[in-house]
Design a protein around this motif. Sequence first.
Motif, mmCIF file in Angstrom:
data_model
loop_
_atom_site.group_PDB
_atom_site.id
_atom_site.type_symbol
_atom_site.label_atom_id
_atom_site.label_comp_id
_atom_site.label_asym_id
_atom_site.label_seq_id
_atom_site.Cartn_x
_atom_site.Cartn_y
_atom_site.Cartn_z
ATOM 1 N N GLY A 21 -84.604 35.447 14.282
ATOM 2 C CA GLY A 21 -85.405 36.554 14.207
ATOM 3 C C GLY A 21 -86.585 36.716 14.867
ATOM 4 O O GLY A 21 -87.222 37.959 15.158
ATOM 5 N N GLY A 22 -87.377 35.613 15.477
ATOM 6 C CA GLY A 22 -88.493 35.725 16.060
ATOM 7 C C GLY A 22 -88.535 36.358 17.591
ATOM 8 O O GLY A 22 -89.223 36.946 17.849
ATOM 9 N N LYS A 23 -87.273 36.103 18.105
ATOM 10 C CA LYS A 23 -87.182 36.502 19.518
ATOM 11 C C LYS A 23 -86.912 37.909 19.551
ATOM 12 O O LYS A 23 -87.184 38.919 20.530
ATOM 13 C CB LYS A 23 -86.388 35.720 20.428
ATOM 14 N N PHE A 24 -85.958 38.507 18.905
ATOM 15 C CA PHE A 24 -85.452 39.636 18.676
ATOM 16 C C PHE A 24 -85.396 40.282 17.271
ATOM 17 O O PHE A 24 -84.338 40.211 16.676
ATOM 18 C CB PHE A 24 -84.043 39.550 19.259
ATOM 19 N N PRO A 25 -86.309 40.515 16.659
ATOM 20 C CA PRO A 25 -86.698 40.704 15.277
ATOM 21 C C PRO A 25 -86.063 42.214 14.972
ATOM 22 O O PRO A 25 -85.900 42.387 13.724
ATOM 23 C CB PRO A 25 -88.275 40.723 15.052
ATOM 24 N N ASP A 26 -86.053 42.984 15.774
ATOM 25 C CA ASP A 26 -85.494 44.257 15.547
ATOM 26 C C ASP A 26 -83.841 44.591 15.429
ATOM 27 O O ASP A 26 -83.229 45.418 15.018
ATOM 28 C CB ASP A 26 -85.850 45.396 16.475
ATOM 29 N N VAL A 27 -83.194 43.339 15.739
ATOM 30 C CA VAL A 27 -81.778 43.321 15.689
ATOM 31 C C VAL A 27 -81.279 42.774 14.655
ATOM 32 O O VAL A 27 -81.598 41.685 13.927
ATOM 33 C CB VAL A 27 -81.417 42.233 16.807
ATOM 34 N N ALA A 28 -80.560 43.643 13.696
ATOM 35 C CA ALA A 28 -80.161 43.410 12.415
ATOM 36 C C ALA A 28 -78.871 42.828 12.596
ATOM 37 O O ALA A 28 -77.903 43.677 13.103
ATOM 38 C CB ALA A 28 -79.965 44.845 11.438
ATOM 39 N N LEU A 29 -78.362 41.663 11.948
ATOM 40 C CA LEU A 29 -76.943 41.126 11.753
ATOM 41 C C LEU A 29 -76.178 42.013 11.075
ATOM 42 O O LEU A 29 -76.422 42.390 10.028
ATOM 43 C CB LEU A 29 -77.047 39.615 11.621
ATOM 44 N N ASN A 30 -74.848 41.827 11.551
ATOM 45 C CA ASN A 30 -73.693 42.596 10.939
ATOM 46 C C ASN A 30 -72.626 41.659 10.867
ATOM 47 O O ASN A 30 -72.566 40.908 11.805
ATOM 48 C CB ASN A 30 -73.816 44.056 11.174
ATOM 49 N N GLY A 31 -71.589 42.294 10.273
ATOM 50 C CA GLY A 31 -70.257 41.664 10.215
ATOM 51 C C GLY A 31 -69.624 41.682 11.621
ATOM 52 O O GLY A 31 -68.861 40.564 11.798
ATOM 53 N N VAL A 32 -69.833 42.540 12.444
ATOM 54 C CA VAL A 32 -69.199 42.576 13.848
ATOM 55 C C VAL A 32 -69.746 41.501 14.766
ATOM 56 O O VAL A 32 -68.940 40.755 15.334
ATOM 57 C CB VAL A 32 -69.360 43.754 14.503
ATOM 58 N N ILE A 33 -71.045 41.302 14.534
ATOM 59 C CA ILE A 33 -71.584 40.044 15.410
ATOM 60 C C ILE A 33 -70.929 38.713 15.013
ATOM 61 O O ILE A 33 -70.762 38.049 15.814
ATOM 62 C CB ILE A 33 -73.226 40.108 15.249
ATOM 63 N N TYR A 34 -70.851 38.618 13.628
ATOM 64 C CA TYR A 34 -70.384 37.135 13.146
ATOM 65 C C TYR A 34 -68.984 37.192 13.633
ATOM 66 O O TYR A 34 -68.414 36.169 13.966
ATOM 67 C CB TYR A 34 -70.511 36.855 11.890
ATOM 68 N N SER A 35 -68.181 38.368 13.521
ATOM 69 C CA SER A 35 -66.568 38.390 13.705
ATOM 70 C C SER A 35 -66.613 37.818 15.229
ATOM 71 O O SER A 35 -65.539 37.200 15.309
ATOM 72 C CB SER A 35 -66.166 39.455 13.346
ATOM 73 N N THR A 36 -67.205 38.361 15.993
ATOM 74 C CA THR A 36 -67.254 38.145 17.425
ATOM 75 C C THR A 36 -67.411 36.722 17.711
ATOM 76 O O THR A 36 -66.788 36.011 18.602
ATOM 77 C CB THR A 36 -68.159 39.022 18.252
ATOM 78 N N VAL A 37 -68.322 36.013 16.975
ATOM 79 C CA VAL A 37 -68.681 34.506 17.197
ATOM 80 C C VAL A 37 -67.373 33.785 16.861
ATOM 81 O O VAL A 37 -66.869 32.761 17.327
ATOM 82 C CB VAL A 37 -69.923 34.053 16.457
ATOM 83 N N ILE A 38 -66.843 34.337 15.584
ATOM 84 C CA ILE A 38 -65.445 33.611 15.310
ATOM 85 C C ILE A 38 -64.367 33.760 16.153
ATOM 86 O O ILE A 38 -63.563 32.707 16.325
ATOM 87 C CB ILE A 38 -65.173 34.452 13.756
ATOM 88 N N SER A 39 -64.325 34.909 16.858
ATOM 89 C CA SER A 39 -63.351 35.139 17.945
ATOM 90 C C SER A 39 -63.519 34.235 19.099
ATOM 91 O O SER A 39 -62.242 33.479 19.628
ATOM 92 C CB SER A 39 -63.348 36.777 18.505
ATOM 93 N N ALA A 40 -64.828 34.075 19.382
ATOM 94 C CA ALA A 40 -65.072 32.850 20.303
ATOM 95 C C ALA A 40 -64.362 31.402 20.019
ATOM 96 O O ALA A 40 -63.927 30.638 20.873
ATOM 97 C CB ALA A 40 -66.511 32.498 20.530
ATOM 98 N N CYS A 41 -64.412 31.078 18.709
ATOM 99 C CA CYS A 41 -63.638 29.838 18.128
ATOM 100 C C CYS A 41 -62.236 29.984 18.408
ATOM 101 O O CYS A 41 -61.597 28.990 18.746
ATOM 102 C CB CYS A 41 -64.174 29.817 16.777
ATOM 103 N N GLU A 42 -61.813 31.037 18.224
ATOM 104 C CA GLU A 42 -60.444 31.203 18.563
ATOM 105 C C GLU A 42 -59.754 31.012 19.813
ATOM 106 O O GLU A 42 -58.774 30.634 20.277
ATOM 107 C CB GLU A 42 -59.694 32.635 17.837
#
Length: 135
Positions: A40-61
């Motif tokens: 959060g320090g570099k981009f404090p205004d960006v609120a994480l959500n499920g889509v962000i995490y899901s996209t990282v999971i897709s990279a694993c796939e």
Amino acid sequence: KKYSGALSPNVFTFGALLACCARNGDTAQSLKLLQDLEEGGKFPDVALNGVIYSTVISACERAEVVDVNLALEVLNNATVVLAGRASDGGGGGTKHNNNNQNAVMGVVGYNAAISTMARAMEWKMASQLLDEMII
């Protein structure tokens, strides 16, 4: 150091960038971006959500070698982080029943993880994730 340009990247900007990483199976860059967002320090205004995490999971796939363990780690971490944000009013996800943290991650995250298990031919693990979703 906070971004000080004329335009400020938002959650959609990072979603698009992570989608590029995911399409290329670049788990290292996906995780680096996710870590920057979680801190959060570099981009404090960006609120994480499920889509962000899901996209990282897709990279694993889509990695050259499917990383099932990393996908599960990201899913579990997302569930905890997003539930914490939702319970403290941080706007990290949808409203949910406090008895079911999995609801905050949402079906999209579980679908991404199940798809990862399918690509790795881990049908038993995929079935266990389905069970987690409906409990």
